[in-house]
Enzyme design. Structure first.
Site, PDB file in Angstrom:
ATOM      1  N   LEU A 349       0.817  -1.213   0.000  1.00  0.00           N
ATOM      2  CA  LEU A 349       0.000   0.000   0.000  1.00  0.00           C
ATOM      3  C   LEU A 349       0.848   1.260   0.000  1.00  0.00           C
ATOM      4  O   LEU A 349       0.427   2.307  -0.501  1.00  0.00           O
ATOM      5  CB  LEU A 349      -0.923   0.015   1.224  1.00  0.00           C
ATOM      6  CG  LEU A 349      -1.991  -1.082   1.294  1.00  0.00           C
ATOM      7  CD1 LEU A 349      -2.730  -1.010   2.625  1.00  0.00           C
ATOM      8  CD2 LEU A 349      -2.973  -0.953   0.140  1.00  0.00           C
ATOM      9  N   GLY A 350       2.035   1.193   0.602  1.00  0.00           N
ATOM     10  CA  GLY A 350       2.865   2.387   0.659  1.00  0.00           C
ATOM     11  C   GLY A 350       4.152   2.127   1.407  1.00  0.00           C
ATOM     12  O   GLY A 350       4.303   1.119   2.113  1.00  0.00           O
ATOM     13  N   GLY A 352       6.901   4.246   3.914  1.00  0.00           N
ATOM     14  CA  GLY A 352       7.168   5.468   4.667  1.00  0.00           C
ATOM     15  C   GLY A 352       8.497   5.387   5.376  1.00  0.00           C
ATOM     16  O   GLY A 352       9.238   4.400   5.250  1.00  0.00           O
ATOM     17  N   GLY A 353       8.796   6.446   6.132  1.00  0.00           N
ATOM     18  CA  GLY A 353      10.059   6.488   6.844  1.00  0.00           C
ATOM     19  C   GLY A 353      10.170   5.436   7.933  1.00  0.00           C
ATOM     20  O   GLY A 353      11.259   5.154   8.422  1.00  0.00           O
ATOM     21  N   PHE A 354       9.020   4.854   8.336  1.00  0.00           N
ATOM     22  CA  PHE A 354       9.053   3.906   9.443  1.00  0.00           C
ATOM     23  C   PHE A 354       8.636   2.501   9.019  1.00  0.00           C
ATOM     24  O   PHE A 354       8.360   1.665   9.840  1.00  0.00           O
ATOM     25  CB  PHE A 354       8.160   4.396  10.589  1.00  0.00           C
ATOM     26  CG  PHE A 354       8.598   5.713  11.144  1.00  0.00           C
ATOM     27  CD1 PHE A 354       9.624   5.772  12.066  1.00  0.00           C
ATOM     28  CD2 PHE A 354       8.038   6.892  10.699  1.00  0.00           C
ATOM     29  CE1 PHE A 354      10.053   6.988  12.571  1.00  0.00           C
ATOM     30  CE2 PHE A 354       8.464   8.112  11.192  1.00  0.00           C
ATOM     31  CZ  PHE A 354       9.485   8.165  12.129  1.00  0.00           C
ATOM     32  N   GLY A 355       8.581   2.246   7.717  1.00  0.00           N
ATOM     33  CA  GLY A 355       8.279   0.889   7.296  1.00  0.00           C
ATOM     34  C   GLY A 355       7.395   0.812   6.072  1.00  0.00           C
ATOM     35  O   GLY A 355       6.954   1.834   5.525  1.00  0.00           O
ATOM     36  N   VAL A 357       3.867  -0.799   4.269  1.00  0.00           N
ATOM     37  CA  VAL A 357       2.506  -1.154   4.664  1.00  0.00           C
ATOM     38  C   VAL A 357       1.881  -2.026   3.580  1.00  0.00           C
ATOM     39  O   VAL A 357       1.944  -1.694   2.384  1.00  0.00           O
ATOM     40  CB  VAL A 357       1.636   0.096   4.889  1.00  0.00           C
ATOM     41  CG1 VAL A 357       0.250  -0.293   5.396  1.00  0.00           C
ATOM     42  CG2 VAL A 357       2.310   1.047   5.878  1.00  0.00           C
ATOM     43  N   LYS A 372       1.704  -3.065   8.951  1.00  0.00           N
ATOM     44  CA  LYS A 372       2.899  -2.221   8.833  1.00  0.00           C
ATOM     45  C   LYS A 372       4.096  -2.956   9.424  1.00  0.00           C
ATOM     46  O   LYS A 372       4.058  -3.403  10.569  1.00  0.00           O
ATOM     47  CB  LYS A 372       2.685  -0.900   9.564  1.00  0.00           C
ATOM     48  CG  LYS A 372       3.816   0.093   9.370  1.00  0.00           C
ATOM     49  CD  LYS A 372       3.441   1.455   9.915  1.00  0.00           C
ATOM     50  CE  LYS A 372       4.273   2.541   9.285  1.00  0.00           C
ATOM     51  NZ  LYS A 372       3.875   3.870   9.715  1.00  0.00           N
ATOM     52  N   ASP A 468       2.994  12.975  15.351  1.00  0.00           N
ATOM     53  CA  ASP A 468       3.240  12.954  13.913  1.00  0.00           C
ATOM     54  C   ASP A 468       1.956  13.217  13.126  1.00  0.00           C
ATOM     55  O   ASP A 468       1.600  12.469  12.223  1.00  0.00           O
ATOM     56  CB  ASP A 468       3.850  11.614  13.498  1.00  0.00           C
ATOM     57  CG  ASP A 468       4.686  11.723  12.223  1.00  0.00           C
ATOM     58  OD1 ASP A 468       5.049  12.850  11.856  1.00  0.00           O
ATOM     59  OD2 ASP A 468       4.962  10.684  11.601  1.00  0.00           O
TER      60      ASP A 468
END
Length: 645
Positions: A349-350, A352-355, A357, A372, A468
């Site tokens: 799905l995407g 990001g900076g933290f993993g 998804v 995630k 965040d």
């Protein structure tokens, strides 16, 4: 004279009809109830509203309408009902979610939701006076969205799952001593619900079904003085609603009696069908199937052993003693692996900076989830981190993404969220110019996120600092309602306590100046992030962007300069066109500036933010605050961080 006689006869017929509005079921073998959802009648005469299946709904109603009002429609008749129920949870110490005795205008409850909505309402009609629904809930999950007092309570509901009155489950004995009862013990319990039409009073009484105590206690468990005339229509249906969520349970009704204008007939306890409290576990098929195979050949067994070892190694995970207390909140890695089809690229799905998804479907429940994968190289603090993740999973708000649980494997942590079909707000602001959101949608999203942050800061049992808040962490459900998600950086502390976090976390452009200096995240630093989010949604620009090849644009400075020139609406997103409410756009832009003030004490609280958005209180005159560009965004700090300072 003739008309008067007809009117008297009509009153008499109505009175007789009301007096005939009674029935009794000592078991449901020969009943003709209207059933909906997964409700069913078992072979031994039990009414089973739900079984051990999560996220399901069960309804059961008496098939004929009941007359509740006199001919003038000014008052509601007295009524009385009694029933015996039992709740057998999938996990002996965890209920989910409960039963409601319902009086409703219809036998169907369209668009009702499971989980905390108990199959009765949904997030849009809950609390509406037009529902004309009366209920008594036997609730086994504490939902803070509805101000539940605990996870084992009885409540009187009037058009709303925020109970008009509620109390812990129990009963008063002959000596007026209070005795606790566990609604989800699996054992049958007796309920009496009575409404006095003259005194306008509702009484609810609860008692166990046990040797020597099969009578109604003299003192009711719960009472409420309320005129039900505005609530109940002339003709209504009576029945039960139940639902399950992440935690499942079997909800049973053993017998039921009801009467208008009189006391409901007593149930014959000895004639009621029996319900098994907790069924024995089935014998493992491993011994009955695998044992004969052992005799086939030694080579075959060695092959099986090697394959089993490889599979175990592939799905191996360490379960430490302290994790047992989290029970169903911990997912197995194997289940998440198959749910996401091996974490394949098609389900991504995407990133990001933290993993990364992934979309998944839990095989056992068909529940759509977002998984995630977060790297967690350090074992230090993992217990505290997981504890907070599980606590956050208990948050209940219509504008928060539901966090179902976690999985821990090697140096990786997997977080399991409710799946949002329309993805992130960030995508609609920047990546889909042909599908830009209109102003009405954006304004509703803004108010939804604001409401969720008020809940996090003030209304839950602990203070939750999100740390965040930004467009990419706001997800959109199937109806484009906002859901604030990604609690990976969130921190919890008690109301009135001082947050001790000193680790800088968040996203540049959304970080408050004092957060950058001290590393301490507070409610006020969340307000600053929300201010950046407000400007981002209205302007369709990121807080720190690029103009040309070498020049940066600080969004808050740009909006401030537009305001100073008296042309603040110039800052709005060009994709809004002309279909917007200028007063609302101006309000949000000015509120974004106010929340972006470099001084924490000059920022409003999130509750004040909601009041400004709802026009409950006027926004302060910004010109009286002596604002300046540096007094808003603290650009020098942001630039020093960007340059590595």
């Amino acid at each position: 004279m003739f008309l008067k006689l007809v009117f008297m006869l009509f009153n008499l017929v109505t009175l007789v009809a009301s007096e005939d509005n009674s029935f009794i079921y000592n078991g449901f073998q020969s009943s003709h109830l209207y059933l909906d959802g997964i409700a069913e009648l078992t072979s031994n005469g039990l009414l089973r509203l739900t079984s051990d299946t999560d996220h399901e709904i069960g309804h059961a109603f008496y098939p004929n309408p009941i007359v509740f009002e006199n001919t003038s429609g000014e008052s509601v008749f007295s009524f009385s009902t009694t029933f015996v129920f039992a709740i057998r949870p999938q996990y002996p110490t965890l209920g989910g979610h409960g039963i409601v005795f319902v009086i409703s205008p219809t036998k169907e409850l369209p668009n009702s939701l499971p989980t905390q909505y108990l199959g009765l309402f949904n997030n849009s009609n809950n609390g509406n006076s037009s529902n004309h629904v009366f209920g008594v809930e036997l609730d086994t999950v504490q939902d803070f969205e509805f101000d539940d007092i605990n996870n084992n309570h009885v409540g009187i509901d009037i058009n709303d799952l925020k109970s008009a009155n509620s109390t812990s489950a129990g009963y008063y004995d002959d000596n007026d001593g209070f005795n606790d009862l566990s609604l989800f013990s699996g054992y049958p319990m007796h309920v009496w619900i009575e409404y006095d039409g003259e005194k306008k009073k509702i009484n609810v009484t609860l008692a166990p079904i046990s040797v020597g105590f099969n009578k109604k206690p003299a003192r009711p468990l719960l009472s409420l003085t309320k005129d039900l005339s505005p609530v109940l229509n002339n003709s209504m249906y009576v029945g039960f609603s139940s639902s399950t969520g992440l935690l499942a349970a079997s909800h049973y009704i053993l017998g039921w009696s009801f009467k208008v204008n009189g006391l409901a007939q007593n149930l014959e306890i000895s004639e009621l069908p029996e319900v098994t409290v907790f069924s024995e576990k089935k014998k493992s098929k491993f011994l009955t199937i695998s044992l004969p195979l052992i005799l086939l050949s030694l080579v075959f067994m060695i092959t099986l052993g090697v394959m089993y070892y490889i599979k175990r190694k592939k799905f191996s995970e360490i379960l430490e003693d302290w994790e047992h207390e989290y029970g169903p909140h911990r997912f197995k890695f194997k289940d998440l692996y198959f749910a996401t089809k091996g974490f394949g690229e098609k389900g991504l799905l995407g990133v990001g900076g933290f993993g990364r998804v992934y979309k998944g479907v839990i095989p056992s429940s068909k529940l759509e989830v977002a998984v995630k994968r977060v790297s967690h190289e350090s074992r230090q603090g993992i217990r505290e981190f997981v504890s907070e993740i599980v606590s956050i999973g208990r948050l209940r708000h219509r504008n928060l993404v539901q966090l179902y649980g976690y999985c821990r494997r090697k140096s990786e942590l997997l977080l399991v969220y409710d799946y949002m079909p329309n993805g992130s707000l960030d995508n609609y602001l920047y990546n889909q110019p042909k599908a830009r959101l209109n102003w009405s949608q954006r304004f509703r999203i803004i108010k939804g996120v604001a409401s969720s942050v008020v809940y996090l800061h003030e209304e839950w049992e602990k203070v939750v600092i999100h740390r965040d808040i930004k467009a990419s962490n706001v997800l959109l459900d199937s109806e484009f309602n906002a859901r604030l998600g990604d609690f990976g950086l969130s921190r919890l502390y008690d109301h009135g306590a001082d947050p001790h976090t000193t680790h800088l976390a968040g996203t540049i452009g959304y970080l408050a100046p004092e957060h950058i200096r001290t590393g301490k995240a507070t409610k006020s630093s969340d307000v600053f992030s929300f201010g950046a989010f407000l400007l981002e949604v209205v302007c369709g620009r990121r807080p720190i962007g690029h103009v040309g090849d070498n020049e940066s644009l600080i969004l808050v400075d740009y909006v401030f300069e537009c305001w100073k020139r008296g042309e603040i609406l110039e800052a709005k997103d060009a994709y809004l066109g002309t279909k917007y409410v200028s007063e609302e756009v101006e309000l949000v832009l000015k509120l974004g500036l106010l929340c972006s003030h470099s001084e924490p004490l000059a920022r409003p609280s999130m509750r004040q933010v909601v009041q400004y958005l709802e026009r409950d209180i006027p926004l302060p005159d910004l010109s009286s605050l002596s604002l300046s560009s540096s007094g808003l965004s603290s650009v020098s700090i942001a630039e020093s961080v960007l340059s590595g300072g």
